[in-house]
Design a protein around this motif. Structure first.
Motif, mmCIF file in Angstrom:
data_model
loop_
_atom_site.group_PDB
_atom_site.id
_atom_site.type_symbol
_atom_site.label_atom_id
_atom_site.label_comp_id
_atom_site.label_asym_id
_atom_site.label_seq_id
_atom_site.Cartn_x
_atom_site.Cartn_y
_atom_site.Cartn_z
ATOM 1 N N TRP A 263 -8.354 -2.659 4.459
ATOM 2 C CA TRP A 263 -7.539 -2.089 3.377
ATOM 3 C C TRP A 263 -6.769 -3.187 2.636
ATOM 4 C CZ3 TRP A 263 -7.044 2.034 0.502
ATOM 5 C CH2 TRP A 263 -5.871 2.213 -0.226
ATOM 6 N N ASN A 265 -7.522 -6.389 2.241
ATOM 7 C CA ASN A 265 -8.392 -7.208 1.391
ATOM 8 C C ASN A 265 -8.911 -6.438 0.188
ATOM 9 O OD1 ASN A 265 -8.930 -10.026 2.625
ATOM 10 N ND2 ASN A 265 -9.081 -8.686 4.390
ATOM 11 N N LEU A 266 -9.178 -5.162 0.361
ATOM 12 C CA LEU A 266 -9.616 -4.359 -0.780
ATOM 13 C C LEU A 266 -8.478 -4.166 -1.774
ATOM 14 C CD1 LEU A 266 -11.793 -1.623 0.984
ATOM 15 C CD2 LEU A 266 -12.599 -3.533 -0.427
ATOM 16 N N GLU A 267 -7.279 -3.925 -1.249
ATOM 17 C CA GLU A 267 -6.125 -3.696 -2.118
ATOM 18 C C GLU A 267 -5.783 -4.938 -2.926
ATOM 19 O OE1 GLU A 267 -1.662 -1.728 -1.748
ATOM 20 O OE2 GLU A 267 -2.462 -2.869 -0.063
ATOM 21 N N HIS A 268 -5.901 -6.113 -2.276
ATOM 22 C CA HIS A 268 -5.558 -7.365 -2.957
ATOM 23 C C HIS A 268 -6.770 -8.041 -3.598
ATOM 24 C CE1 HIS A 268 -2.057 -6.730 -0.353
ATOM 25 N NE2 HIS A 268 -1.385 -7.481 -1.213
ATOM 26 N N LYS A 269 -7.933 -7.395 -3.470
ATOM 27 C CA LYS A 269 -9.179 -7.908 -4.061
ATOM 28 C C LYS A 269 -9.468 -9.339 -3.611
ATOM 29 C CE LYS A 269 -9.004 -4.955 -8.167
ATOM 30 N NZ LYS A 269 -7.815 -4.169 -7.740
ATOM 31 N N THR A 270 -9.274 -9.578 -2.319
ATOM 32 C CA THR A 270 -9.580 -10.891 -1.752
ATOM 33 C C THR A 270 -10.573 -10.730 -0.606
ATOM 34 O OG1 THR A 270 -7.729 -10.728 -0.188
ATOM 35 C CG2 THR A 270 -7.292 -11.810 -2.295
ATOM 36 N N HIS A 271 -11.445 -11.701 -0.465
ATOM 37 C CA HIS A 271 -12.407 -11.728 0.641
ATOM 38 C C HIS A 271 -13.183 -10.422 0.767
ATOM 39 C CE1 HIS A 271 -10.753 -15.525 1.844
ATOM 40 N NE2 HIS A 271 -9.572 -15.005 2.108
ATOM 41 N N VAL A 272 -13.615 -9.890 -0.374
ATOM 42 C CA VAL A 272 -14.411 -8.657 -0.338
ATOM 43 C C VAL A 272 -15.719 -8.904 0.408
ATOM 44 C CG1 VAL A 272 -15.567 -6.911 -1.758
ATOM 45 C CG2 VAL A 272 -13.356 -7.828 -2.472
ATOM 46 N N ASN A 273 -16.220 -10.137 0.341
ATOM 47 C CA ASN A 273 -17.434 -10.482 1.083
ATOM 48 C C ASN A 273 -17.249 -10.278 2.582
ATOM 49 O OD1 ASN A 273 -15.585 -12.781 0.740
ATOM 50 N ND2 ASN A 273 -17.084 -13.945 1.929
#
Length: 367
Positions: A263, A265-273
């Motif tokens: 949650w 990483n998705l919220e902060h749009k980081t490390h989506v990979n």
């Protein structure tokens, strides 16, 4: 037959390694091109200077120290470097190039023994082109960790607990997750012994159970000794025997309830990979239980839950570069039609070459 299998294994290994060496020509050679991230930041520093006495005050590495990296791999590099005079990055490449065929052989023997017969041609084609083997080839601990893990697994399967215990000790000197693997193996050995001896009654069953408890205790004692040796060293060096764990906060590894970091990483749009990698890990773990690879999948699950709850950092290589992960994928592929399996070999080969080039470019997508 054994000679034929080894000849094929080494041929595929050499062919794939040759392609990777050829790709590295434009990047200064394989040793320089592959020594990024943990290799340059930690392992080579341990080889050259030893472990840090204090954490860094530099802005780029604030609070970081190389205590998080266990000693088996860097000390092996240092020993071979001192004996041969070769640069440490070259030693790392050569060492893993030698260890990788041994790991592949142990994986084949183990899977063939438990779920055989296994077609060695398909097995080694899948194994050496599997994308996660990138971390078995570069100067990282994954290959050594996998070799000790499979050494322990093979020895337990053959009831050779002194060999298994030595492997457990070395495993726990290689990475902190080694002790998790040892504990799972010990618990499973007791459980399986209890199930096998269900036909016994009273004293006979207790005696059989006591023997398995002794074997499992030997495994845990050896693994505990391995991690304790490093803890004693860290206590003498820093005054903190758990420095390898405490320093993880410098990489923002903090335990939260499972799912928090997805949650975040998705919220902060980081490390989506890494979110995608974690989802793939969960799918493969689920398939592992479906395939009844209970011991191997439980090792992955326990390791995944600890890593998943503390951060998604490096989740892809922590799980995907575990030999048991490959075994589950291989078992799933064997249910497919031959044409589909051949397509996966081609897909794996192309993916491996692509991520290798990305690694040479020092991308943080694969960190």
């Amino acid at each position: 037959m054994k000679t034929k299998i080894w000849a094929f294994l080494l041929f595929v290994h050499a062919a794939v390694l040759g392609c990777i060496v050829w790709l590295a020509r434009s990047y200064g050679g394989i040793a320089a091109a592959s020594c990024h991230w943990d290799c340059s930041d930690a392992y080579m520093r341990i080889v050259d200077q030893g472990y840090d006495r204090t954490s860094s005050l530099a802005a780029q590495w604030l609070g970081e120290a190389n205590w998080a990296f266990f000693p088996a791999f860097p000390l092996t590099l240092r020993t071979i470097r001192d004996l041969t005079g070769l640069p440490a990055p070259d030693v790392g490449i050569i060492l893993n190039a030698v260890l990788l065929p041994m790991l592949a052989w142990l994986c084949y023997q183990y899977q063939n023994r438990k779920w055989g017969p296994v077609d060695y041609r398909l097995y080694f084609l899948f194994f050496f082109t599997f994308p996660a083997t990138l971390w078995f080839r570069v100067q990282y601990t994954e290959c050594m960790f996998g070799l000790f893990l499979m050494g322990m697994a093979w020895a337990v399967l053959n009831s050779r607990f002194y060999v298994a215990s030595l492997s457990a000790l070395l495993l726990c000197l290689t990475r902190p997750t080694g002790i998790l693997c040892v504990l799972v193996f010990a618990a499973f050995h007791i459980f399986m012994s209890w199930r096998r001896n269900v036909g016994y009654r009273g004293r006979e069953r207790l005696q059989a159970l006591a023997a398995s408890v002794m074997d499992s205790s030997l495994l845990v004692l050896a693994g505990g000794t391995g991690i304790s040796l490093f803890m004693i060293y860290l206590y003498r060096l820093t005054g903190d025997s758990l420095a390898f764990s405490h320093v993880q906060i410098a990489w923002h590894r903090v335990f939260h309830f499972p799912g928090y970091w997805v949650w975040f990483n998705l919220e902060h749009k980081t490390h989506v990979n890494l979110v995608v990698a974690a989802i793939l890990d969960m799918i493969v773990i689920y398939k592992g239980f479906q395939k009844k690879l209970y011991l191997e999948t439980t090792v992955l699950l326990v390791t995944f839950m600890v890593a998943f709850s503390s951060s998604l950092l490096s989740i892809h290589r922590i799980i995907m570069a575990n030999p048991f992960f490959f075994m589950i994928v291989y078992a799933c592929l064997m249910d497919m039609r031959p044409a589909v399996r051949n397509a996966f070999i081609a897909f794996f080969s192309v993916t491996l070459l692509v991520i290798t080039v990305l690694w040479f470019h020092d991308t943080n997508l694969l960190y």
